[in-house]
Write an enzyme that holds these catalytic residues in place. Structure first.
Site, PDB file in Angstrom:
ATOM      1  N   LEU A 647       0.771  -1.217  -0.303  1.00 60.33           N
ATOM      2  CA  LEU A 647       0.123  -0.096   0.117  1.00 60.33           C
ATOM      3  C   LEU A 647       0.686   1.163  -0.096  1.00 60.33           C
ATOM      4  CD1 LEU A 647      -2.780  -1.127   2.437  1.00 60.33           C
ATOM      5  CD2 LEU A 647      -2.605  -1.343   0.134  1.00 60.33           C
ATOM      6  N   ASN A 648       1.948   1.175   0.544  1.00 61.12           N
ATOM      7  CA  ASN A 648       2.731   2.530   0.826  1.00 61.12           C
ATOM      8  C   ASN A 648       4.332   1.871   0.757  1.00 61.12           C
ATOM      9  OD1 ASN A 648       4.579   4.515   1.369  1.00 61.12           O
ATOM     10  ND2 ASN A 648       3.126   5.359   3.005  1.00 61.12           N
ATOM     11  N   LYS A 650       6.909   2.889   1.053  1.00 63.05           N
ATOM     12  CA  LYS A 650       7.730   3.816   2.123  1.00 63.05           C
ATOM     13  C   LYS A 650       7.883   3.185   3.390  1.00 63.05           C
ATOM     14  CE  LYS A 650       9.896   8.151   3.591  1.00 63.05           C
ATOM     15  NZ  LYS A 650       9.841   9.726   3.456  1.00 63.05           N
ATOM     16  N   GLN A 655       9.209  -1.191   7.671  1.00 65.83           N
ATOM     17  CA  GLN A 655       8.770  -2.259   8.444  1.00 65.83           C
ATOM     18  C   GLN A 655       9.772  -3.460   8.126  1.00 65.83           C
ATOM     19  OE1 GLN A 655       6.004  -3.555  10.605  1.00 65.83           O
ATOM     20  NE2 GLN A 655       6.696  -1.516  10.888  1.00 65.83           N
ATOM     21  N   LYS A 716      -0.595  -8.625   2.116  1.00 70.45           N
ATOM     22  CA  LYS A 716      -0.209  -9.775   3.161  1.00 70.45           C
ATOM     23  C   LYS A 716       0.386  -9.089   4.246  1.00 70.45           C
ATOM     24  CE  LYS A 716       1.087 -12.912  -0.753  1.00 70.45           C
ATOM     25  NZ  LYS A 716       1.932 -14.010  -1.086  1.00 70.45           N
ATOM     26  N   GLY A 719       4.455  -6.834   8.734  1.00 73.25           N
ATOM     27  CA  GLY A 719       5.112  -6.259  10.045  1.00 73.25           C
ATOM     28  C   GLY A 719       6.178  -7.360  10.437  1.00 73.25           C
ATOM     29  N   GLU A 720       5.769  -8.595  10.736  1.00 69.61           N
ATOM     30  CA  GLU A 720       6.948  -9.463  11.007  1.00 69.61           C
ATOM     31  C   GLU A 720       7.573 -10.304  10.383  1.00 69.61           C
ATOM     32  OE1 GLU A 720       4.403 -10.656  14.980  1.00 69.61           O
ATOM     33  OE2 GLU A 720       3.301 -11.094  13.137  1.00 69.61           O
TER      34      GLU A 720
HETATM   35 MO1  MOS Z   1       3.186  -8.753  16.843  1.00 68.08          MO
HETATM   36  S1  MOS Z   1       4.328 -10.017  18.169  1.00 68.08           S
HETATM   37  O1  MOS Z   1       2.159  -9.883  16.581  1.00 68.08           O
HETATM   38  O2  MOS Z   1       2.868  -7.428  18.002  1.00 68.08           O
END
Ligand code: MOS
Length: 762
Positions: A647-648, A650, A655, A716, A719-720
């Protein structure tokens, strides 16, 4: 009439909408909340690891200047457990007995007029304990394995037979250290009661979960509890549970009839807001001489606190990682006398991927095949358990483009064969993946007569950028210029959103925001369509383009009307629509996607026709190792990422870099250490070492792949994603540089020079 070409802001690199507030210091984090009449709380924490409180001398504290209340298990009423959230039950309410289950357990809370008075009085409390023997080893005969329903035993094929028959076997044990989240923002809670209504400002990743839990604690209506958290100074999982101190602050405010604030200290962050449990994992891999995988067996043990439960997905990704006919996994948790554990970025999957991707690397040397080649050879072209095609899968592109950008082909296959002067150089790579997860979510969208849009949901932004990407998404879906769109979150009075966790928020919230915005446009279309006075009368959703704060008949710029004009003619101040995200693979006839101001019907493949894929990563890492000192520098990282629709770019890139940095920390530096009695030793950033800028050098990210077909948004979780496989890529590069395989994280200098401190002092 002039026309503006409708260009999607989604997909373009944009600065954070809240960046200025943050840089100017005007974003209000929970720790910044000040209220008239605010009283301050301080915690007293257990100095023993296991046992019970025999006596507490509190009179001196009660008489100390400014003290309003001293709360202990002796004067705390019965507090209820309250409901579980999407990701499990909360830690038990505090102060319900004299039992001490871990070092740093809260045993008293002092409330005073000032923070200094509260701290001073807390120091006057004398606690007499009765100690018993803590559980400090997985092998302690008093402990027994705990299974979690999210990680049941898994087996396909015949693993034992295939392992026995395999040409080549790798059988190794890997371990990962306990790690602790260190967000820069110290967690804080402010609670204020008004009659039977409770307002709480809290560092949480889940305002609705905190609301429901606090309502349960005090037996009141959830509608009477409001949790506010417009900004979170980082959390990484530390804010996913309603911690005992949060309930205590609410209790303290009720007892003192004052607003009460608690700021955790950095040391208290190590015992009060969870941590990543340590693991011991056994990997057995069988393969043919030419590197075709025949069997994978992955058995994990990880620590768990003395009560409660914890999802920990250590072996979760293993069955789908490779095209391998025989796979079994087992994850057990072992109760230990440790502070209540929690979640830390890619909980379980970061640890599990270290073991699996290290073992695959070991196999590559055993069969004499390049590690990348080996992974390409065993790529899971379809879901290896069900045989279903993936809803999307860009992993092969991650491998190809990542290797190309990194210059993988320049790697010499033999360990310890690449040098830069006297410095050993190593190239390592690993696969990363994070399963698809999209919990239910609601959002509400409003367009006002002044032409502005306000879209909101009770989610949080712990740093990834939901404020920004949801503003962009709403602007596109509504055709309202982005400067006129505001996105709100961090308030449990807003529609119910899930935790920001499991990398599921952008998908969940984005789908809800898109649905609410499309439904809002639909409502305007319905108003204008039957209105003879409207220039867009007779319009249908499929035949319009939204732009410049209004609706245009597609292809006919003269037939345009602003939302404001429609509202005015109908005598309305605003129009508001709430909507819910469609679960993956469960779209309805009215599900639409918005692109370039137009609306297209969207149909997801059914979950029976496709396997819902998560994100994929291929990490390529260069390390420099000083052969005499054992110091490791991660000099270069290329992470190729399949994050579906980005989506972005940047904020997405940010992330990924953040996950890489935490992966470097996990791989080389971070270790939460307790002494032999179970007392925590690492309680500051001096002893608990995280990766800093000097440790995170030349890092590049490339996004590959396509929008996922399962959801109208096509995203998708990212973040992790980038911490999965990252520690393994480093370990694999270290092996390639040195010829020394370190199977225990972090890869400290001692271990690399051949001495494992966990094995004793000899
Ligand atoms: Mo993450 S450990 O699902 O904030």
């Amino acid at each position: 009439m002039s026309t503006t070409k409708a260009i999607d802001v989604v997909g373009t690199a944009r600065d954070r909408v809240d960046g200025r507030l943050k840089v100017m210091g005007t974003a209000t984090y929970p720790i910044d909340v000040h209220l008239p009449g605010l009283a301050h709380a301080a915690l007293v924490q257990s100095t023993i690891v296991s046992g019970r409180i025999r006596d507490m001398a509190v009179v001196a504290a009660e008489r100390a200047p400014g003290v309003l209340a001293v709360i202990t298990h002796l004067n705390t009423p019965l507090l209820a457990q309250g409901p579980a959230t999407e990701i499990g039950p909360q830690p038990s309410p505090p102060f319900q007995s004299d039992a001490v289950l871990h070092y740093g357990q809260h045993v008293a809370m002092v409330v005073a007029e000032t923070r200094e008075q509260a701290n001073a009085a807390a120091a006057l409390i004398e606690v007499t304990y009765e100690r018993d023997t803590p559980l400090l080893s997985f092998d302690d005969p008093r402990t027994s394995p705990v299974f979690h329903p999210w990680t049941p035993d898994y087996e396909r094929g015949n693993v034992r037979g295939a392992l026995a028959a395999a040409d080549v076997q790798v059988n190794e044990t890997y371990s990962t250290a306990e790690n602790t989240n260190n967000p820069i923002g110290l967690f804080a809670t402010v609670a204020v009661w008004n009659g039977d209504e409770l307002t709480v400002h809290d560092t949480t990743q889940n305002p609705h979960g905190a609301r429901d839990s606090l309502a349960g604690t005090f037996g009141i209506d959830p509608a009477g509890v409001r949790v506010l958290v417009p900004f979170v100074g980082g959390a990484f999982g530390a804010g996913l549970r309603v911690w005992p101190h949060v309930r205590l602050v609410a209790l303290a405010a009720r007892i003192t009839k004052r607003p009460v604030k608690l700021e955790l200290t950095r040391a208290q962050m190590f015992t009060s807001v969870g941590h990543r449990p340590n693991t011991i994992q056994q990997l057995s891999i069988g393969a043919s001489r030419d590197g075709q995988l025949a069997a994978i067996k992955h058995v994990s043990r990880s620590s768990l606190g003395m009560e409660g439960e914890l999802i920990n997905l250590i072996t979760h990704g293993t069955p789908t990682a490779y095209a391998c006919p025989n796979v079994s996994t087992r994850s057990t948790q072992v109760r230990q006398s440790i502070p209540i554990p929690g979640w830390m970025r890619a909980p379980g999957e970061a640890e599990g991927s270290f073991a699996l991707e290290s073992a695959i690397d070991e196999l590559s040397y055993a069969v004499g095949i390049d590690p990348l080649e080996l992974r390409l050879k065993n790529h899971a072209h379809v879901h290896p358990g069900t045989g279903l095609p993936w809803s999307s899968n860009g992993l092969l592109e991650c491998y190809r483009q990542g290797a190309e950008r990194f210059g993988w082909s320049a790697r010499s296959p033999v360990p310890r064969s690449m040098r830069n002067g006297r410095i050993l150089v190593g190239y390592g790579m690993a696969r990363g993946a994070l399963g698809a997860y999209q919990p239910p979510c609601k959002a509400i969208a409003t367009i006002r007569q002044d032409g502005t849009a306000f879209v909101r949901s009770g989610a949080t932004d712990i740093g990834p950028g939901p404020y920004t990407v949801m503003t962009m998404l709403a602007a596109d879906c509504l055709g309202v210029p982005i400067e006129r769109v505001r996105f709100g979150l961090g308030d449990s009075a807003m529609p119910k959103a899930p935790q920001e966790g499991g990398s599921g928020l952008t998908g969940a919230l984005g789908n809800a925001v898109q649905a609410a915005c499309v439904d809002l446009v639909r409502a305007f279309v319905n108003l204008a369509s039957n209105d003879g006075a409207s220039p867009v009368k007779g319009c249908r959703l499929e035949g319009i383009t939204v732009r410049d704060g209004g609706i245009q008949i597609t292809g006919d710029p003269a037939r345009f009307e602003t939302y404001a004009a429609i509202l005015t003619r109908h005598g309305l101040d605003e129009l508001t629509i709430e909507a819910e995200s469609a679960p993956p693979g469960k779209t309805s006839a009215t599900t639409m996607i918005a692109r370039e101001g137009r609306f297209l019907p969207f149909t997801a493949p059914s979950t029976g026709a496709r396997a819902h894929a998560g994100g994929y990563a291929a990490h390529f890492v260069e390390v420099h190792v000083d052969p005499d000192l054992g110091t490791v520098r991660v000099t270069r990282v290329i992470s190729a990422i399949d994050g579906g629709r980005i989506l972005n770019p940047k904020t997405a890139r940010s992330q990924i870099i953040g996950g890489i940095a935490m992966g470097i920390g996990m791989g080389l530096l971070e270790e939460t250490v307790s002494d032999r009695t179970g007392r925590l030793v690492t309680t500051s950033l001096a002893e608990y070492v995280v990766a800093v800028n000097a440790d995170v050098r030349d890092v590049d990210v490339l996004f590959v792949g396509e929008p996922d077909s399962m959801t109208p948004l096509g995203t998708k979780g990212i973040g992790e994603l980038s911490i999965t496989g990252m520690a393994a890529a480093i370990a694999n590069a270290v092996y390639h540089a040195t010829g020394t395989r370190v199977r225990s994280l972090p890869i400290s200098i001692e271990k690399l020079l051949g001495h494992d401190p966990s094995k004793g002092d000899q």
